[in-house]
Design an enzyme around this catalytic site. Structure first.
Site, PDB file in Angstrom:
ATOM      1  N   GLY A   1       0.826  -1.202   0.000  1.00 13.04           N
ATOM      2  CA  GLY A   1       0.000   0.000   0.000  1.00 13.04           C
ATOM      3  C   GLY A   1       0.864   1.256   0.000  1.00 13.04           C
ATOM      4  O   GLY A   1       1.969   1.287  -0.553  1.00 13.04           O
ATOM      5  N   SER A   2       0.366   2.292   0.662  1.00 16.61           N
ATOM      6  CA  SER A   2       0.951   3.626   0.508  1.00 16.61           C
ATOM      7  C   SER A   2       2.326   3.801   1.130  1.00 16.61           C
ATOM      8  O   SER A   2       3.021   4.772   0.802  1.00 16.61           O
ATOM      9  CB  SER A   2      -0.005   4.674   1.089  1.00 16.61           C
ATOM     10  OG  SER A   2      -1.198   4.732   0.327  1.00 16.61           O
ATOM     11  N   THR A   3       2.763   2.917   2.015  1.00 17.57           N
ATOM     12  CA  THR A   3       4.138   3.039   2.514  1.00 17.57           C
ATOM     13  C   THR A   3       5.144   2.836   1.380  1.00 17.57           C
ATOM     14  O   THR A   3       6.269   3.319   1.446  1.00 17.57           O
ATOM     15  CB  THR A   3       4.423   2.019   3.632  1.00 17.57           C
ATOM     16  OG1 THR A   3       4.110   0.698   3.174  1.00 17.57           O
ATOM     17  CG2 THR A   3       3.607   2.330   4.886  1.00 17.57           C
ATOM     18  N   PHE A   4       4.710   2.149   0.322  1.00 13.40           N
ATOM     19  CA  PHE A   4       5.579   1.910  -0.837  1.00 13.40           C
ATOM     20  C   PHE A   4       5.802   3.186  -1.643  1.00 13.40           C
ATOM     21  O   PHE A   4       6.734   3.268  -2.447  1.00 13.40           O
ATOM     22  CB  PHE A   4       4.966   0.820  -1.718  1.00 13.40           C
ATOM     23  CG  PHE A   4       5.934   0.167  -2.660  1.00 13.40           C
ATOM     24  CD1 PHE A   4       6.862  -0.751  -2.195  1.00 13.40           C
ATOM     25  CD2 PHE A   4       5.931   0.462  -4.018  1.00 13.40           C
ATOM     26  CE1 PHE A   4       7.764  -1.374  -3.057  1.00 13.40           C
ATOM     27  CE2 PHE A   4       6.817  -0.151  -4.893  1.00 13.40           C
ATOM     28  CZ  PHE A   4       7.739  -1.062  -4.403  1.00 13.40           C
ATOM     29  N   LYS A   5       4.958   4.188  -1.423  1.00 13.92           N
ATOM     30  CA  LYS A   5       5.093   5.462  -2.137  1.00 13.92           C
ATOM     31  C   LYS A   5       6.402   6.162  -1.784  1.00 13.92           C
ATOM     32  O   LYS A   5       6.864   7.022  -2.541  1.00 13.92           O
ATOM     33  CB  LYS A   5       3.904   6.356  -1.837  1.00 13.92           C
ATOM     34  CG  LYS A   5       2.595   5.830  -2.429  1.00 13.92           C
ATOM     35  CD  LYS A   5       1.379   6.597  -1.933  1.00 13.92           C
ATOM     36  CE  LYS A   5       0.095   6.023  -2.541  1.00 13.92           C
ATOM     37  NZ  LYS A   5      -1.122   6.662  -2.001  1.00 13.92           N
TER      38      LYS A   5
END
Length: 634
Positions: A290-294
């Protein structure tokens, strides 16, 4: 002529006898002087017997010397069947004391063997049982020392420590990975007996056991306890399918804490399922981040100079169409006009689709590879997973878009922590590790030491500096506000990833996570928290994980003695927040002159007089509106 032949025969016979005599003398000399020890050992083995004395396993300690795995001294029952005189009586009494049948005990006592270890019923006996056996004073019945593994902190760090079997062999975790170092060399009490097993009247020989080597870990027990406490709170509040936390020193790769739920008590591992025992979730579990990969996508975009976070803008209408697939922002109607720094702060999916498109699949996936995703990190624990990354030739426009915001790729928690550590530490990917050194217990001599192992340079120092600021801005002004700590410059990024089952996304089933850095300007710790399918909560990580992470971050600050950092970004207040103000310096001033300066605070005075001699909090500290400032007067 006849006598002459007899005389020659006598001479030959004499010569043969002389040579034979010389050979015998030389052989006896060889046996007495050269081969004595070897033959003596063979002879000794025929009439000596060994009662085994088990060595202690090496201890496992945290980085501060706190014992995490220790040993208890117990006793076990060993029989010399040929020495037992009244076998029926002995069988009956031992069966009664051990709580087994007469038939079971009979198989041990009547066994045709020199030494019989009563297993398993005679192993690791309690003090009361051992005392009852000792009081019988039977010939051929011996109680010998045996070590039992003991974990004084129960479930703490259970998956990483692992557990041992009844014969003290490591079966999982560090106990298995470092078994050859932890296992000692057993000793014995040697006694002497005849061929029938009857004990001879000779002195016994004691061979001292050699204990195993100690492991000192990189773990800090205070940080470990903090993570474990909050995971217990998560289980109580949200009843998740699983929860986990990892804390790493980003500059070295040292693991400071690692825990997950469900966990187990290694002192009683038999009570838990193999599924719980074998899955060390922070290194095994694989899911869409999810968004931690951003964080990774943004780092690649900054490094490749395809965006300037503060100067370049993006308009978010709320969704974007990619080859017929509509990819939506979490905010209905979108965020409108933003800088790319705000795209990160707001975790805006369409903005990251744009970043992915600007990078292109070759460059984005080259960074995914360089940051270590799709490969094991090499951490010194068994059971590590490697995740799943798209093959480049199978990446189309949709796969590129979803990968840019953390969907479609599958990664492990330890990969994420290791990669983000590289983002904030100046750009270096390090191998994570949990064992600091191996040492001998008696001399405390370090036999083997483990140090930082740099794998590769991933991004530049400049990009790393930009990313540290960007992550701090997410906590001060974006979705991580609940993790904000006055004066300590916290960086972070939330994540809410929809779970996949049988190739389809589950409805209302998410993994919520938060990746944090403390302090953001000079990182000393990276903390990752993930909660799988929490119940009874809003489906937003900013409301679920960040307040919990803040409590752990406060404990990390305390454990690592992190000093306050100047020039932190001021937090954008939400409607639930009270405004905060810096406390001015009023020491040396008259009480009549400071009321305007302290109008936002409650004032308490101590002492008498008009001149202020000291104040609390110190000047420069921030207090919520209405907070108390204490002044000492002289």
């Amino acid at each position: 002529m006849f006598f002459k032949k007899i005389d020659e025969r006598i001479k030959v016979l004499f010569l043969i006898m002389l040579l034979l005599f010389i050979f015998i003398v030389l052989r006896v000399f060889y046996i007495q002087m050269v081969d004595y020890k070897k033959l003596n050992k063979y002879a000794s083995d025929l009439w000596s017997r060994n009662l085994p004395i088990e060595a202690n396993r090496g201890k496992i300690l945290d980085r501060n010397g706190v014992v995490l795995a220790d040993n208890l001294t117990t006793t076990s029952l060993v029989l010399i069947p040929n020495q037992i005189k009244h076998k029926k009586e002995v069988t009956k009494n031992l069966a009664s004391i051990l709580g087994v049948s007469f038939k079971e005990m009979k198989t041990h006592i009547y066994k045709q063997t020199s030494i019989e270890r009563v297993h398993p019923e005679g192993r690791r006996l309690s003090y009361e049982v051992a005392e009852k056996i000792s009081d019988l004073k039977y010939d051929g019945v011996y109680l010998v020392k045996e070590a039992k593994r003991y974990y004084p902190h129960g479930n703490l760090l259970s998956h990483s420590l692992g557990y041992v079997g009844i014969d003290n062999q490591g079966l999982s975790g560090l106990e298995l990975e470092y078994d050859k170092y932890l296992t000692g060399k057993s000793g014995a009490i040697k006694y002497f007996s005849d061929a029938k097993g009857n004990k001879l009247n000779l002195s016994d020989v004691y061979v001292e056991p050699q204990d195993g080597m100690d492991l000192t870990l990189t773990i800090d027990i205070n940080i470990q306890k903090s993570v474990e406490r909050e995971l217990n709170n998560i289980v109580d509040m949200f009843s998740p399918d699983m929860a986990l936390g990892v804390v790493m020193d980003p500059n070295t790769g040292e693991i400071l804490a690692m825990a997950s739920r469900p966990d187990y008590d290694p002192n009683n591992y038999q009570r838990f399922s193999q599924q719980v025992l074998s899955r060390n979730l922070p290194i095994w579990s694989s899911y869409e981040p999810g968004s931690t990969f951003k964080i990774i996508t943004t780092s690649a975009a900054v490094e490749e100079k395809v965006v300037d976070l503060e100067k370049d803008h993006f308009y978010d209408p709320g969704s974007v169409n990619v080859d017929g697939s509509v990819l939506r922002c979490w905010k209905a109607g979108g965020h409108g006009e933003q800088t790319f720094l705000q795209v990160l702060q707001n975790s805006c999916n369409p903005g990251f689709v744009k970043m992915g498109k600007l990078l292109g699949k070759e460059r984005l996936f080259s960074y995914i590879d360089k940051f270590g995703f799709g490969n094991k990190t090499g951490i010194d624990l068994n059971g590590e997973g490697q995740g799943i990354i798209f093959d480049l030739d199978k990446v189309g426009n949709v796969e590129l878009a979803t990968s840019a915001f953390g969907q479609g790729v599958s990664v492990t928690p330890i990969q994420q922590v290791t990669a983000v550590s590289a983002v904030v530490n100046g750009g270096y990917l390090n191998r994570p590790y949990i064992v600091k050194n191996i040492s001998e217990d008696e001399t405390n001599t370090v036999i083997k030491e483990y140090k930082k192992k740099r794998i590769r340079k991933v991004i530049s120092k400049r990009t790393s500096s930009i990313m540290r600021y960007a992550l701090e801005s997410v906590v001060a002004k974006g979705g991580g506000k609940s993790a904000y700590i006055e004066g300590y410059r916290i960086g972070g990024k939330t994540g809410t990833a929809q779970k996949v089952q049988d190739g389809k996304y589950l409805v209302g089933n998410y993994i919520m996570s938060f990746m944090s850095v403390v302090p953001a300007n000079k990182p000393q710790a990276v903390f990752y928290l993930a909660i799988d399918n929490p119940k009874h909560t809003a489906l937003l990580s900013s409301y679920t994980t960040t307040p919990i992470a803040r409590r752990v971050l406060l404990d990390i600050i305390d454990a690592l003695n992190i000093e306050k950092q100047p020039n932190e970004l001021e937090k954008d207040l939400e409607w639930t927040d009270k405004p905060t103000y810096k406390v001015p310096n009023v020491i040396g001033k008259n009480v009549k002159d400071i009321k305007e300066e302290l109008k936002n605070f409650t004032i308490e005075y101590s002492g008498t007089g008009e001149i202020i001699t000291s104040q609390s909090p110190d000047a420069g500290e921030r207090l919520e509106e209405g907070g108390t400032v204490r002044l000492m007067l002289k």
